[in-house]
Design an enzyme around this catalytic site. Structure first.
Site, PDB file in Angstrom:
ATOM      1  N   HIS A  17       0.841  -1.211   0.000  1.00 14.13           N
ATOM      2  CA  HIS A  17       0.000   0.000   0.000  1.00 14.13           C
ATOM      3  C   HIS A  17       0.875   1.260   0.000  1.00 14.13           C
ATOM      4  O   HIS A  17       0.625   2.205  -0.751  1.00 14.13           O
ATOM      5  CB  HIS A  17      -0.868   0.063   1.274  1.00 14.13           C
ATOM      6  CG  HIS A  17      -1.956  -0.954   1.369  1.00 14.13           C
ATOM      7  ND1 HIS A  17      -2.163  -1.721   2.492  1.00 14.13           N
ATOM      8  CD2 HIS A  17      -2.933  -1.325   0.503  1.00 14.13           C
ATOM      9  CE1 HIS A  17      -3.203  -2.517   2.313  1.00 14.13           C
ATOM     10  NE2 HIS A  17      -3.689  -2.301   1.099  1.00 14.13           N
ATOM     11  N   LYS A  41     -18.322  -5.239   7.911  1.00 13.82           N
ATOM     12  CA  LYS A  41     -17.033  -5.940   7.938  1.00 13.82           C
ATOM     13  C   LYS A  41     -16.429  -5.920   9.330  1.00 13.82           C
ATOM     14  O   LYS A  41     -16.626  -4.969  10.090  1.00 13.82           O
ATOM     15  CB  LYS A  41     -16.043  -5.244   6.987  1.00 13.82           C
ATOM     16  CG  LYS A  41     -16.180  -5.638   5.535  1.00 13.82           C
ATOM     17  CD  LYS A  41     -14.935  -5.203   4.789  1.00 13.82           C
ATOM     18  CE  LYS A  41     -14.992  -5.481   3.317  1.00 13.82           C
ATOM     19  NZ  LYS A  41     -13.824  -4.974   2.601  1.00 13.82           N
ATOM     20  N   ARG A  90      -2.258  -6.434  -8.099  1.00 13.58           N
ATOM     21  CA  ARG A  90      -1.123  -7.349  -7.959  1.00 13.58           C
ATOM     22  C   ARG A  90      -1.046  -8.354  -9.105  1.00 13.58           C
ATOM     23  O   ARG A  90       0.010  -8.799  -9.481  1.00 13.58           O
ATOM     24  CB  ARG A  90      -1.227  -8.110  -6.633  1.00 13.58           C
ATOM     25  CG  ARG A  90      -0.773  -7.307  -5.451  1.00 13.58           C
ATOM     26  CD  ARG A  90      -1.359  -7.842  -4.184  1.00 13.58           C
ATOM     27  NE  ARG A  90      -2.797  -7.640  -4.179  1.00 13.58           N
ATOM     28  CZ  ARG A  90      -3.546  -7.625  -3.087  1.00 13.58           C
ATOM     29  NH1 ARG A  90      -2.990  -7.836  -1.917  1.00 13.58           N
ATOM     30  NH2 ARG A  90      -4.833  -7.418  -3.157  1.00 13.58           N
ATOM     31  N   SER A 128      -3.135  -7.870   3.013  1.00  9.12           N
ATOM     32  CA  SER A 128      -3.395  -7.661   4.445  1.00  9.12           C
ATOM     33  C   SER A 128      -3.877  -8.938   5.129  1.00  9.12           C
ATOM     34  O   SER A 128      -3.487  -9.226   6.267  1.00  9.12           O
ATOM     35  CB  SER A 128      -4.425  -6.546   4.637  1.00  9.12           C
ATOM     36  OG  SER A 128      -3.942  -5.342   4.111  1.00  9.12           O
TER      37      SER A 128
HETATM   38  P1  ADP Z   1      -9.981  -3.483  -0.172  1.00 15.65           P
HETATM   39  O1  ADP Z   1     -10.714  -4.200   0.925  1.00 15.65           O
HETATM   40  O2  ADP Z   1     -10.691  -2.241  -0.641  1.00 15.65           O
HETATM   41  O3  ADP Z   1      -9.523  -4.339  -1.313  1.00 15.65           O
HETATM   42  P2  ADP Z   1      -7.195  -3.387   0.640  1.00 15.65           P
HETATM   43  O4  ADP Z   1      -6.620  -2.650   1.812  1.00 15.65           O
HETATM   44  O5  ADP Z   1      -7.070  -4.848   0.626  1.00 15.65           O
HETATM   45  O6  ADP Z   1      -8.699  -2.902   0.575  1.00 15.65           O
HETATM   46  O7  ADP Z   1      -6.553  -2.820  -0.695  1.00 15.65           O
HETATM   47  C1  ADP Z   1      -6.652  -1.454  -1.059  1.00 15.65           C
HETATM   48  C2  ADP Z   1      -6.066  -1.280  -2.454  1.00 15.65           C
HETATM   49  O8  ADP Z   1      -4.658  -1.563  -2.406  1.00 15.65           O
HETATM   50  C3  ADP Z   1      -6.656  -2.244  -3.486  1.00 15.65           C
HETATM   51  O9  ADP Z   1      -6.729  -1.589  -4.729  1.00 15.65           O
HETATM   52  C4  ADP Z   1      -5.640  -3.365  -3.544  1.00 15.65           C
HETATM   53  O10 ADP Z   1      -5.642  -4.044  -4.786  1.00 15.65           O
HETATM   54  C5  ADP Z   1      -4.344  -2.571  -3.341  1.00 15.65           C
HETATM   55  N1  ADP Z   1      -3.256  -3.388  -2.803  1.00 15.65           N
HETATM   56  C6  ADP Z   1      -3.270  -4.166  -1.714  1.00 15.65           C
HETATM   57  N2  ADP Z   1      -2.080  -4.785  -1.523  1.00 15.65           N
HETATM   58  C7  ADP Z   1      -1.282  -4.366  -2.541  1.00 15.65           C
HETATM   59  C8  ADP Z   1       0.081  -4.654  -2.947  1.00 15.65           C
HETATM   60  N3  ADP Z   1       0.835  -5.507  -2.265  1.00 15.65           N
HETATM   61  N4  ADP Z   1       0.553  -4.037  -4.068  1.00 15.65           N
HETATM   62  C9  ADP Z   1      -0.240  -3.202  -4.767  1.00 15.65           C
HETATM   63  N5  ADP Z   1      -1.515  -2.896  -4.456  1.00 15.65           N
HETATM   64  C10 ADP Z   1      -2.047  -3.461  -3.358  1.00 15.65           C
END
Ligand code: ADP
Length: 162
Positions: A17, A41, A90, A128
């Site tokens: 992130h 959630k 990803r 995450s």
């Molecule tokens: P959500 O529940 O909205 O998917 P996340 O916190 O999981 O929330 O992800 C937020 C954004 O960050 C999403 O667009 C996700 O694809 C992106 N993201 C999460 N991990 C990575 C990573 N390792 N590299 C690039 N983008 C990421």
């Protein structure tokens, strides 16, 4: 000046992130990291904790701010006059999900454009949910989350188990 929003759960924020936020901060004039607070959630960290961690981690990016959204992201964007929505991808699995989400958001508000940023290779496998699982077994999180987040995870799981 281009203003974009980067929404997500960030439960917890990972190095993947932060990499996206830093790269986006050098492209957009202003970037708002929007922390989702969805009552349906269950989060490990509450919205305030997630916001505080991200604020600390991006404090050197002066054009980045952090906000909470407990409504539909399209409504948040409209209210704040933001038309660009940034999402990280990803791989193909992320892409098909993100693609559907972006079509859905454009159906809800045709003024919204979603922009995808691909992950840097070293963050390819970081998500995450996996981080939380690893942390719950006291696994080594080096390089996957910033030190501050690793400490917060340790404290959280210690407090849950005690
Ligand atoms: P959500 O529940 O909205 O998917 P996340 O916190 O999981 O929330 O992800 C937020 C954004 O960050 C999403 O667009 C996700 O694809 C992106 N993201 C999460 N991990 C990575 C990573 N390792 N590299 C690039 N983008 C990421």
């Amino acid at each position: 000046m281009l203003k974009a929003a980067f929404p997500g759960s960030f439960d917890p924020p990972t190095s993947g992130h932060i990499n996206i936020i830093q790269r986006a901060a050098s492209i957009f004039g202003e970037l708002v990291v929007v922390v989702a607070e969805n009552r349906q959630k269950k989060y490990l960290f509450n919205a305030e904790e997630r916001v505080e961690m991200i604020r600390e981690l991006v404090k050197d990016c002066k054009n980045v701010s952090v906000a909470v959204c407990d409504c539909l992201i399209v409504d948040y964007l409209k209210r704040n006059d933001i038309k660009l929505l940034l999402r990280g991808v990803r791989g193909l699995e992320d892409f098909s999900y993100e693609f559907e989400l972006s079509v859905m958001n454009r159906t809800l508000d045709p003024d919204i454009e979603t922009i995808f940023m691909t992950t840097d290779p070293e963050y390819f496998v970081i998500r995450s949910s996996a981080i939380k699982e690893l942390a719950s077994f006291d696994g080594n999180l080096h390089g996957m989350v910033p030190e501050l987040v690793a400490k917060a995870l340790k404290n959280k799981y210690n407090s849950i188990s005690s």
